[in-house]
Design an enzyme around this catalytic site. Structure first.
Site, PDB file in Angstrom:
ATOM      1  N   ASP A  43     -63.126  10.758 -12.066  1.00 43.21           N
ATOM      2  CA  ASP A  43     -64.509  11.150 -12.305  1.00 43.21           C
ATOM      3  C   ASP A  43     -64.908  11.100 -13.781  1.00 43.21           C
ATOM      4  OD1 ASP A  43     -62.885  13.341 -12.775  1.00 43.21           O
ATOM      5  OD2 ASP A  43     -64.296  14.798 -11.957  1.00 43.21           O
ATOM      6  N   THR A  65     -57.669   7.886  -8.443  1.00 43.26           N
ATOM      7  CA  THR A  65     -57.375   9.271  -8.778  1.00 43.26           C
ATOM      8  C   THR A  65     -56.441   9.870  -7.747  1.00 43.26           C
ATOM      9  OG1 THR A  65     -58.295  11.479  -9.059  1.00 43.26           O
ATOM     10  CG2 THR A  65     -59.510   9.996  -7.636  1.00 43.26           C
ATOM     11  N   ASP A  67     -56.383  13.021  -7.345  1.00 40.09           N
ATOM     12  CA  ASP A  67     -57.082  14.231  -6.922  1.00 40.09           C
ATOM     13  C   ASP A  67     -58.120  13.969  -5.837  1.00 40.09           C
ATOM     14  OD1 ASP A  67     -55.715  15.703  -8.895  1.00 40.09           O
ATOM     15  OD2 ASP A  67     -57.182  15.054 -10.392  1.00 40.09           O
TER      16      ASP A  67
END
Length: 87
Positions: A43, A65, A67
């Site tokens: 992000d 990512t 996450d």
């Protein structure tokens, strides 16, 4: 960018507590004759590309990512929601 993180050469121009250096990024891409930007990341990395098309820089963003926190994506490079088999 925080004031203390602004490069020395730009501190006279960008001296607020928080600074938007997007125009500097666009100028550098233009100077380097980069026609296409392909950011690969999470992000934070993908926060600049949305402003680039308005500034005539073509962008293909690739979410990566572990996450899985990139808005608007179901899957990202580096993330798997598959269950691990029991040992």
């Amino acid at each position: 960018m925080k004031k203390e993180e602004v490069p020395d050469a730009l501190r006279a121009t960008y001296n607020q507590d928080k600074n938007d250096l997007t125009s500097e990024v666009i100028k550098n891409l233009d100077w380097l004759r980069i026609d296409y930007l392909i950011p690969i990341g999470g992000d934070d990395t993908l926060s600049l590309p949305p402003v680039c098309p308005r500034k005539a820089v073509k962008v293909v963003a690739i979410p990566k990512t572990m996450d899985n926190d990139v808005p608007g994506t179901d899957y990202c490079i580096g993330f798997s929601n598959m269950r691990q088999p029991d040992d």
